[in-house]
Design an enzyme around this catalytic site. Structure first.
Site, short mmCIF file in Angstrom:
data_model
loop_
_atom_site.label_atom_id
_atom_site.label_comp_id
_atom_site.label_asym_id
_atom_site.label_seq_id
_atom_site.Cartn_x
_atom_site.Cartn_y
_atom_site.Cartn_z
N CYS B 104 0.96 -1.10 0.11
CA CYS B 104 0.05 -0.09 0.02
C CYS B 104 1.01 1.12 -0.16
O CYS B 104 1.51 1.41 0.81
CB CYS B 104 -0.99 0.02 1.14
N CYS B 107 -0.46 4.19 2.35
CA CYS B 107 -0.39 4.15 3.82
C CYS B 107 -0.22 2.71 4.29
O CYS B 107 1.08 2.27 4.02
CB CYS B 107 -1.95 4.65 4.31
N SER B 108 -1.11 1.96 4.69
CA SER B 108 -0.58 0.78 5.14
C SER B 108 -1.81 -0.36 4.73
O SER B 108 -2.19 -1.16 5.48
CB SER B 108 -0.32 0.56 6.56
N CYS B 109 -2.82 -0.20 3.84
CA CYS B 109 -4.17 -0.91 3.65
C CYS B 109 -3.69 -2.40 3.54
O CYS B 109 -2.72 -2.73 2.88
CB CYS B 109 -4.81 -0.62 2.43
#
Lengths: 111, 196
Positions: B104, B107-109
């Site tokens: 991602c 961000c950090s999906c």
């Protein structure tokens, strides 16, 4: 389908692209939130799939500052880009989920 | 729970943000904990491993999983609906011709329900910025050499869409039961940074 989802689908823009279509991402650099990463702006890719319709994240992020802005609901596409198109080198492929308003048709001139 | 994640700089920043929201009366610790519990209870890479093992054993399930993962997961008692909204899941299958890896970049999906909390490197700027640009080199650093003839697709996730890799079934596992096969599947295999 739940009622809000049905409502959102009814309001959603019609899908403009289909799998296999060549598209170009817009090269805009907005001064607010966008879900189109910088590395993929102004690039040519191929529609892999239509993934459904979602409120446009750019509009959702503005809601607190601009409560009157109703988020646009748009088709979201999985779009594949050749690494060479993104970085000028590389032999892999990168796929991204992108809202319809990020994309414009790209003619048959695409390689 | 929400007050205990202060062991690293990012967590400390998150906690300061939480405290600002609590001070303003916008949320309470209990409400934050309730949301975290809803997302994290039962979230484990064992779920993803069960999905993969079942797909290896049942060709019909594999087909349904790759066509519409959200519709197929309930066959195993799983779903992506634990968070604030149901997340779309797409399962991408590794083949001899193509290797898939997840990231991602914004961000950090990540599909927490199926893979458990994400590893710290998945959230690092180094991984996020490099794997889209030079995946072969990054995978080599993880100890995974993708053969030159095998193409690589990097799937850049978003808040609305999550991905999970369906690894190739290892050779010589024809005798193993579905439970034994599930034990072979690692979190890294489901992200695509390791083979299974």
């Amino acid at each position: 389908m739940t009622e809000p989802a049905a409502e959102a689908a009814a309001q959603a823009a019609a899908a403009r692209f289909a799998p296999g279509d060549r598209v170009r991402t817009r090269a805009l650099d907005p001064d607010r939130h966008t879900r189109l990463p910088r590395y993929a702006r102004g690039c040519t890719g191929r529609i892999v799939a239509v993934t459904g319709t979602w409120p446009l994240a750019d509009d959702v992020a503005r809601r607190r500052a601009e409560p009157d802005v109703e988020p646009r609901v748009e088709p979201v596409y999985t779009v594949a880009f050749a690494a060479r198109e993104l970085w000028g080198e590389g032999d892999h492929e990168v796929t991204l989920d992108l809202w319809q308003s990020y994309l414009e048709p790209h003619g048959k001139a695409a390689s | 729970m929400s007050g205990t994640h202060t062991g690293n700089p990012v967590a400390a920043r998150v906690r300061r943000l939480e405290e600002r929201l609590i001070e303003q009366g916008l949320v309470t610790d209990d409400e934050l904990d309730a949301v975290l519990s809803a997302v994290l209870d039962g979230a484990s890479p064992l779920n993803g491993a069960r999905v993969v093992a079942h797909a290896w054993c049942d060709a019909g399930f594999r087909e349904r999983l790759l066509a519409d993962a959200n519709a197929a997961l309930p066959e195993l008692g799983l779903s992506m609906a634990g968070g604030l909204q149901e997340q779309r899941l797409k399962v991408v299958a590794n083949t001899p011709e193509r290797h898939n890896v997840l990231v991602c970049t914004l961000c950090s999906c990540y599909p927490v329900a199926l893979l458990g909390p994400s590893p710290s490197w998945y959230k690092s700027e180094a991984y996020r910025s490099r794997v889209v640009r030079e995946p072969r080199a990054v995978l080599t650093e993880f100890g995974l050499d993708v053969p030159g003839g095998q193409e690589i697709t990097v799937w850049d996730s978003s808040a609305e869409s999550r991905y999970m890799v369906l690894p190739q079934r290892p050779d010589g596992t024809g005798e193993l039961s579905e439970d034994e096969l599930a034990q072979l599947v690692t979190r890294e295999g489901l992200i695509g940074t390791a083979a299974v």
